[in-house]
Design a protein around this motif. Structure first.
Motif, PDB file in Angstrom:
ATOM      1  N   VAL A 191      13.111   7.136   0.944  1.00 58.86           N
ATOM      2  CA  VAL A 191      13.510   6.544   2.229  1.00 58.86           C
ATOM      3  C   VAL A 191      12.301   6.425   3.156  1.00 58.86           C
ATOM      4  N   ARG A 192      11.500   7.470   3.198  1.00 61.17           N
ATOM      5  CA  ARG A 192      10.335   7.465   4.089  1.00 61.17           C
ATOM      6  C   ARG A 192       9.310   6.414   3.670  1.00 61.17           C
ATOM      7  N   LEU A 193       9.080   6.274   2.376  1.00 64.12           N
ATOM      8  CA  LEU A 193       8.106   5.285   1.909  1.00 64.12           C
ATOM      9  C   LEU A 193       8.586   3.863   2.184  1.00 64.12           C
ATOM     10  N   GLU A 194       9.879   3.663   2.093  1.00 62.48           N
ATOM     11  CA  GLU A 194      10.430   2.337   2.415  1.00 62.48           C
ATOM     12  C   GLU A 194      10.215   2.022   3.895  1.00 62.48           C
ATOM     13  N   LYS A 195      10.455   3.021   4.760  1.00 63.87           N
ATOM     14  CA  LYS A 195      10.201   2.842   6.192  1.00 63.87           C
ATOM     15  C   LYS A 195       8.714   2.570   6.446  1.00 63.87           C
ATOM     16  N   ALA A 212     -11.765  -9.668  11.448  1.00 62.61           N
ATOM     17  CA  ALA A 212     -12.782 -10.539  10.835  1.00 62.61           C
ATOM     18  C   ALA A 212     -13.059 -10.186   9.382  1.00 62.61           C
ATOM     19  N   GLY A 213     -11.999 -10.001   8.612  1.00 59.24           N
ATOM     20  CA  GLY A 213     -12.146  -9.749   7.174  1.00 59.24           C
ATOM     21  C   GLY A 213     -12.267  -8.292   6.803  1.00 59.24           C
ATOM     22  N   GLN A 214     -12.547  -7.409   7.789  1.00 61.60           N
ATOM     23  CA  GLN A 214     -12.633  -5.988   7.492  1.00 61.60           C
ATOM     24  C   GLN A 214     -11.239  -5.416   7.244  1.00 61.60           C
ATOM     25  N   CYS A 215     -11.180  -4.421   6.384  1.00 63.92           N
ATOM     26  CA  CYS A 215      -9.867  -3.848   6.076  1.00 63.92           C
ATOM     27  C   CYS A 215      -9.980  -2.337   5.861  1.00 63.92           C
ATOM     28  N   PRO A 216     -10.063  -1.589   6.963  1.00 65.98           N
ATOM     29  CA  PRO A 216     -10.189  -0.135   6.813  1.00 65.98           C
ATOM     30  C   PRO A 216      -8.935   0.498   6.229  1.00 65.98           C
ATOM     31  N   GLU A 217      -7.797  -0.229   6.303  1.00 70.32           N
ATOM     32  CA  GLU A 217      -6.522   0.337   5.878  1.00 70.32           C
ATOM     33  C   GLU A 217      -6.332   0.381   4.366  1.00 70.32           C
ATOM     34  N   LEU A 218      -7.254  -0.187   3.585  1.00 75.08           N
ATOM     35  CA  LEU A 218      -7.063  -0.308   2.139  1.00 75.08           C
ATOM     36  C   LEU A 218      -6.833   1.055   1.469  1.00 75.08           C
ATOM     37  N   ALA A 219      -7.565   2.072   1.902  1.00 78.80           N
ATOM     38  CA  ALA A 219      -7.408   3.411   1.308  1.00 78.80           C
ATOM     39  C   ALA A 219      -6.005   3.953   1.567  1.00 78.80           C
ATOM     40  N   LEU A 220      -5.459   3.641   2.716  1.00 77.23           N
ATOM     41  CA  LEU A 220      -4.099   4.073   3.047  1.00 77.23           C
ATOM     42  C   LEU A 220      -3.091   3.458   2.077  1.00 77.23           C
ATOM     43  N   TYR A 221      -3.315   2.197   1.714  1.00 77.45           N
ATOM     44  CA  TYR A 221      -2.408   1.516   0.792  1.00 77.45           C
ATOM     45  C   TYR A 221      -2.528   2.069  -0.630  1.00 77.45           C
ATOM     46  N   VAL A 222      -3.698   2.579  -0.973  1.00 82.17           N
ATOM     47  CA  VAL A 222      -3.845   3.253  -2.274  1.00 82.17           C
ATOM     48  C   VAL A 222      -2.899   4.444  -2.333  1.00 82.17           C
ATOM     49  N   ARG A 223      -2.903   5.248  -1.270  1.00 82.71           N
ATOM     50  CA  ARG A 223      -2.026   6.419  -1.233  1.00 82.71           C
ATOM     51  C   ARG A 223      -0.550   6.009  -1.219  1.00 82.71           C
ATOM     52  N   LEU A 224      -0.225   4.998  -0.428  1.00 84.25           N
ATOM     53  CA  LEU A 224       1.164   4.536  -0.343  1.00 84.25           C
ATOM     54  C   LEU A 224       1.679   4.090  -1.706  1.00 84.25           C
ATOM     55  N   GLU A 225       0.907   3.261  -2.406  1.00 90.86           N
ATOM     56  CA  GLU A 225       1.366   2.727  -3.688  1.00 90.86           C
ATOM     57  C   GLU A 225       1.386   3.799  -4.772  1.00 90.86           C
ATOM     58  N   LEU A 226       0.466   4.761  -4.682  1.00 87.58           N
ATOM     59  CA  LEU A 226       0.523   5.897  -5.604  1.00 87.58           C
ATOM     60  C   LEU A 226       1.849   6.636  -5.425  1.00 87.58           C
ATOM     61  N   LEU A 227       2.196   6.948  -4.177  1.00 86.64           N
ATOM     62  CA  LEU A 227       3.423   7.691  -3.903  1.00 86.64           C
ATOM     63  C   LEU A 227       4.662   6.885  -4.288  1.00 86.64           C
ATOM     64  N   GLU A 228       4.627   5.582  -4.070  1.00 87.81           N
ATOM     65  CA  GLU A 228       5.741   4.731  -4.496  1.00 87.81           C
ATOM     66  C   GLU A 228       5.894   4.788  -6.013  1.00 87.81           C
TER      67      GLU A 228
END
Length: 566
Positions: A214-218, A239-255
């Motif tokens: 539920v939390r990951l879906e939110k 401008a093309g920078q994406c500091p959030e990419l590492a966060l998405y690695v963790r999110l998709e791992l947990l999913e």
């Protein structure tokens, strides 16, 4: 029947009989609806964990719960094996102190009260600009939520995952107070959801799978609102920078982990492959990292810059130089704000216990009014600029403020040297000379010697009475008149604030503390403030990823093994 609004591990409305239901009954009902073990659920109301006391017959009504009350349901880990009851109680007390300290800090720094500490806490966006969230309640709740989130992250770094879950649950409760529309386009709450599930994963607690899903879906929906679909909004704004990419690695791992343990192997494989692909984008060649570090930058900063700038060395160095300049400017701004805080403390607080508004003060000073005069007018008028200006342009009010300021200065000087004008007068010195001697400074002995020297130099200016009473002189009438005016100004101000003369001294003192100030937990407050000082706009995305690499490889291996055996 009363209705309770439940959020957290399960969200919805539960109808209860407040006079008959106990905490145990409510916890069992939430557990049944969320599919979790009742022992693993913690219920939080009004900032406190609801516990069964004694024979567990205390009803919800007796605990202060009313119709439409909000209850937060969180997944709490059981005490570690072998941990004594005393240790668990100490842990619980410390967590309560963290909650109380964050509450006190957020209130003082969000509602205009005069901070009694020297550090400054404000809400900022990623550009370092100050942010005001809706109402005062929204501002305070958001600030408290962010403080507790920062504290939770600090506990994760210390590998205190159970404590982190509880503190993050407190942060979640704070954010629930905010207007949802205000938080819709910020990513703090989705990140907090990911942090909670990350703790579940590191504790290897499979009982939390339902809550984790539920939390990951939110979190996924929240990040899409904040960052745009496929990070489109982030790329446009940065401008093309994406500091959030590492966060998405963790999110998709947990999913992927949740999908694997719930038998959804195809979904798990897709999530883990996507996480792995993003991980490859974030890998920094040792040679490139060494080149940037060789220019005098720390490894952590160099990695951050290279990740943000697609491993382009020139752009990364430019970014690091710009970040360094921002940090220097931030230090200067903080120093200036600390100076303002110290100045604010000298002016005391308004009748509503707020600090003098420094921007309003600067406006009045720019018109031509003396700073202490303008500050006192603002203080008396609750920082209402027009009312303060009206007071300053009124000769009678202006004069009374000046008299009060002089009285306050004299009382501070008296307190400093340990002798008052009245005491000097009782010794036989003329009031006007006694006042001047105090204003000239020095300790008690210096002041008395100065007055005795004046007596020798001008023996006709005063006559000592035989009983050490008040002196008589040609200027005594004027002195008495001034004294009455001074006392009248102080009394008038005391009436307006409902304060005694002693309280006026306390209010106007440099300590900035007023009578009745709640005792503060300086240790925990400093701890929270220091943790906040260590983070910046990009800290949430500075993820080491070593554990993620291991976990991705582990679960991809398990999926491969299950396909081979199948």
């Amino acid at each position: 029947m009363a209705k309770l609004k439940v959020a957290g591990t399960w969200g919805g409305i539960i109808e209860v009989e407040l006079e008959n239901w106990t905490v145990t009954m409510l916890r069992d009902e939430v557990a049944k609806r969320s599919g979790l073990d009742p022992e693993s659920i913690k219920l939080i109301f009004a900032g406190k964990i609801l516990k069964d006391h004694g024979d567990a017959t205390q009803t919800l009504a007796q605990l202060g719960i009313k119709d439409n009350s909000k209850i937060l349901s969180s997944r709490g880990a059981a005490p570690e094996e072998g941990k004594s009851i005393m240790e668990e109680e100490e842990r619980s007390r410390r967590l309560s102190r963290v909650k109380a300290a964050a509450t006190a800090l957020s209130k003082r720094h969000a509602d205009g009260s005069l901070p009694i500490e020297d550090y400054n806490i404000e809400l900022e966006d990623q550009g370092g600009h100050r942010v005001n969230f809706g109402t005062e309640t929204d501002q305070s709740a958001a600030m408290m939520g962010l403080m507790l989130h920062t504290k939770g992250k600090s506990l994760i770094e210390k590998e205190m995952y159970s404590d982190a879950i509880e503190v993050l649950a407190m942060a979640e409760e704070s954010f629930l107070v905010c207007d949802p529309k205000i938080l819709e386009f910020v990513d703090n709450i989705p990140i907090m959801e990911i942090d909670i599930v990350w703790c579940y994963f590191l504790l290897r607690d499979l009982k939390c799978l339902s809550d984790a899903g539920v939390r990951l879906e939110k979190a996924r929906k929240g990040l899409e609102r904040a960052h745009g679909k496929d990070l489109s909004r982030v790329r446009l704004l940065q401008a093309g920078q994406c500091p959030e990419l590492a966060l998405y690695v963790r999110l998709e791992l947990l999913e992927g982990v949740v999908a694997y343990h719930t038998g959804q192997n195809d979904k798990a494989l897709n999530a883990l492959k996507s996480a792995h692909a993003k991980l490859l984008q974030l890998q920094i060649p040792d040679e490139t990292l060494s080149l940037v570090m060789g220019m005098g930058f720390q490894e952590k900063d160099a990695k951050r810059a290279l990740r943000l700038n697609n491993q382009d060395i020139a752009s990364s160095v430019d970014f690091l130089i710009e970040e360094r300049a921002k940090r220097v400017q931030k230090l200067k701004d903080n120093y200036q704000r600390q100076k303002e805080l110290l100045e604010q403390k000298t002016y005391g607080v308004t009748p509503m216990k707020k600090a003098v508004d420094m921007q309003m003060l600067d406006r009045l000073v720019s018109i031509g009014y003396a700073r202490d005069l303008a500050a006192e007018s603002l203080r008396r008028n609750e920082n209402d600029f027009q009312k303060a200006l009206d007071g300053l342009t009124n000769p009678e009010v202006n004069s009374s403020i000046q008299v009060y300021i002089e009285s306050r200065k004299r009382k501070r000087q008296e307190k400093l040297v340990g002798i008052t004008v009245d005491e000097l007068v009782s010794m036989g010195f003329e009031r006007g000379q006694a006042t001047s001697a105090l204003e000239a400074g020095g300790d008690r002995e210096d002041i008395i010697q100065r007055l005795l020297s004046l007596q020798k130099a001008n023996p006709g200016t005063a006559t000592l009475t035989g009983n050490g009473g008040a002196a008589s002189s040609t200027n005594n009438g004027a002195g008495e008149s001034i004294s009455n005016e001074i006392d009248g100004g102080a009394e008038q101000d005391a009436e307006m604030n409902g304060e005694t003369t002693d309280e006026i001294e306390n209010r106007g003192s440099t300590s900035g503390e007023s009578d009745g100030e709640e005792e503060r937990d300086a240790e925990i407050e400093h701890e929270i403030a220091n943790e906040i000082a260590k983070v910046d706009a990009l800290s949430a995305y500075d993820i080491n990823l070593d554990r993620e690499i291991e976990a991705i490889n582990e679960y991809l291996g398990m999926l491969d093994a299950s396909q081979t055996s199948g």
